[in-house]
Motif scaffolding. Sequence first.
Motif, PDB file in Angstrom:
ATOM      1  N   LEU A  64     -45.496  51.416  -7.088  1.00 45.10           N
ATOM      2  CA  LEU A  64     -44.348  51.741  -6.247  1.00 45.10           C
ATOM      3  C   LEU A  64     -43.395  52.668  -6.990  1.00 45.10           C
ATOM      4  N   PHE A  65     -42.855  53.651  -6.273  1.00 49.92           N
ATOM      5  CA  PHE A  65     -41.826  54.546  -6.793  1.00 49.92           C
ATOM      6  C   PHE A  65     -40.593  54.436  -5.905  1.00 49.92           C
ATOM      7  N   GLU A  66     -39.444  54.520  -6.523  1.00 52.30           N
ATOM      8  CA  GLU A  66     -38.183  54.511  -5.767  1.00 52.30           C
ATOM      9  C   GLU A  66     -37.645  55.938  -5.698  1.00 52.30           C
ATOM     10  N   ILE A  67     -37.519  56.465  -4.486  1.00 56.05           N
ATOM     11  CA  ILE A  67     -36.992  57.809  -4.260  1.00 56.05           C
ATOM     12  C   ILE A  67     -35.613  57.670  -3.629  1.00 56.05           C
ATOM     13  N   ARG A  68     -34.617  58.184  -4.266  1.00 51.59           N
ATOM     14  CA  ARG A  68     -33.242  58.008  -3.799  1.00 51.59           C
ATOM     15  C   ARG A  68     -32.464  59.309  -4.017  1.00 51.59           C
ATOM     16  N   ASP A  69     -31.207  59.288  -3.555  1.00 55.93           N
ATOM     17  CA  ASP A  69     -30.272  60.412  -3.728  1.00 55.93           C
ATOM     18  C   ASP A  69     -30.864  61.720  -3.195  1.00 55.93           C
ATOM     19  N   VAL A  70     -31.368  61.668  -1.973  1.00 59.30           N
ATOM     20  CA  VAL A  70     -31.965  62.861  -1.368  1.00 59.30           C
ATOM     21  C   VAL A  70     -30.851  63.766  -0.853  1.00 59.30           C
ATOM     22  N   ARG A  71     -30.873  65.031  -1.277  1.00 58.69           N
ATOM     23  CA  ARG A  71     -29.900  66.028  -0.834  1.00 58.69           C
ATOM     24  C   ARG A  71     -30.638  67.310  -0.464  1.00 58.69           C
ATOM     25  N   THR A  72     -30.172  67.974   0.579  1.00 60.47           N
ATOM     26  CA  THR A  72     -30.821  69.205   1.040  1.00 60.47           C
ATOM     27  C   THR A  72     -29.761  70.253   1.341  1.00 60.47           C
ATOM     28  N   SER A  73     -30.166  71.513   1.238  1.00 65.40           N
ATOM     29  CA  SER A  73     -29.274  72.636   1.557  1.00 65.40           C
ATOM     30  C   SER A  73     -30.140  73.864   1.831  1.00 65.40           C
ATOM     31  N   SER A  74     -29.493  74.951   2.256  1.00 63.70           N
ATOM     32  CA  SER A  74     -30.183  76.203   2.541  1.00 63.70           C
ATOM     33  C   SER A  74     -29.296  77.360   2.135  1.00 63.70           C
ATOM     34  N   SER A  75     -29.856  78.264   1.332  1.00 61.85           N
ATOM     35  CA  SER A  75     -29.089  79.436   0.899  1.00 61.85           C
ATOM     36  C   SER A  75     -29.108  80.562   1.919  1.00 61.85           C
ATOM     37  N   THR A  76     -29.954  80.463   2.944  1.00 57.25           N
ATOM     38  CA  THR A  76     -30.033  81.492   3.974  1.00 57.25           C
ATOM     39  C   THR A  76     -29.303  81.092   5.256  1.00 57.25           C
ATOM     40  N   GLY A  77     -28.602  79.986   5.240  1.00 53.45           N
ATOM     41  CA  GLY A  77     -27.852  79.566   6.406  1.00 53.45           C
ATOM     42  C   GLY A  77     -28.642  78.819   7.453  1.00 53.45           C
ATOM     43  N   ALA A  78     -29.859  78.438   7.152  1.00 57.87           N
ATOM     44  CA  ALA A  78     -30.662  77.681   8.121  1.00 57.87           C
ATOM     45  C   ALA A  78     -30.164  76.246   8.201  1.00 57.87           C
TER      46      ALA A  78
END
Length: 410
Positions: free
Chosen positions: A103-117
């Motif tokens: 098992l792996f714990e995946i946390r603190d997910v953050r997303t962004s876009s430099s092209t404005g999408a």
Amino acid sequence: MPDVRGRVRARTVALGALPAIVVLVLLALVPITPAPAAARAEEGGGAGDVGPEEFESIPAYDVVLAIAANGDLHVRETITYDFARGGEHGIVRRLPYRRGDRLFEIRDVRTSSSTGAPARARTRRLWHDLLISVGDDDRTVRGRQAYVIEYTVSGAFTPGAVHDELNWDALGTSWDVPIREAAVRVEAPVVLRKVRCRSGTSESATGCLRDRDGPYAIDFTQSGLRPHESMHVTVLLPKDAISVPPPRRARPHWAVTWAGSGLLLLALAGVAGVARGGRTVPGDRGLVPAGRGRLLVALGGLLVAADVSHEVARHGVWAVSVGDASMGGVALTVVGTAIVSLHRFPIRITQRGPGKGNRVGDEPPVRTDRVRRPSVLLVRSGRIAADDVTRGTEPRRRARRTAERWPGGR
């Protein structure tokens, strides 16, 4: 003579121009194809000047794997995605949170876009993967867009006797489009001495190109990855160079032993034996009260819920694990359901010998069975006498009156 020289000169000019005319005709017949999107971008204009292509692809995929001193893995992925002419709502990144029983714990997910999408992140678990959807269902994007996905993984390292090992799929094998250029950078708080990278699939993997090396960072690159091909990174750190907690493991989906299976089979055999015998004594004293049957059903359901809820609550419904406790709960539920069913059909027909109120002649005794509603035809035919029907509900009273009206059958 002047006329002759003029004709000779004209023929000479015509023969000399013939090759040029042939070349021009061939060039006119060859179709002129536009330059590739990447070439047009390099010639004049940025990424925003490149229109949508006919097929989707990932022109560039950059990954940074930063190893922390506490054993966590901080990941930053920059994905340049070229959408087709029809457009899409965004991208979906699949990350494994379970491999076998690991098992792996995946946390603190953050997303962004430099092209404005649109770059709103939504996560959900499907089977053994965590799906990170980046985009907006109400907006369609086209052309080349850039997305940044950041997350932290705990439990990625495997402790060993000499080395602590990290095996990580940097790009993922779920992409259905080709990846033109990929780069993976590994960073650590200690000197990196044993790091390797393999690209492709598990069946046909080749070494990645090592770009730049440093004491605390190593870069790998790879070009021309086909769909479902990735870059797998292996890092070996000296023992105790960083703090590596023990790996987390989940129970297998089917953890039932012979004890749980035997308990369930014993309960099923008991219920089948009672149903096959079909003999009960008149009255309710020979039966277990229906309330106890309902109690057994409730206890069995609670036992099953307690067995599977622990893994489901922490890792989602796809991490369900069934063990001996669940089999014990199922056995209790089977027994309780059987008891409740006996009380739901409470009419009893006692066994009577030949000639005792039944016009059955020398036939064998009527078998004791359980029916929900006594049939008037059975009573009229003499197969059931008036004394065979116990008093109680209205259907039974009606059958008893019918039996008294035709005491010996018709």
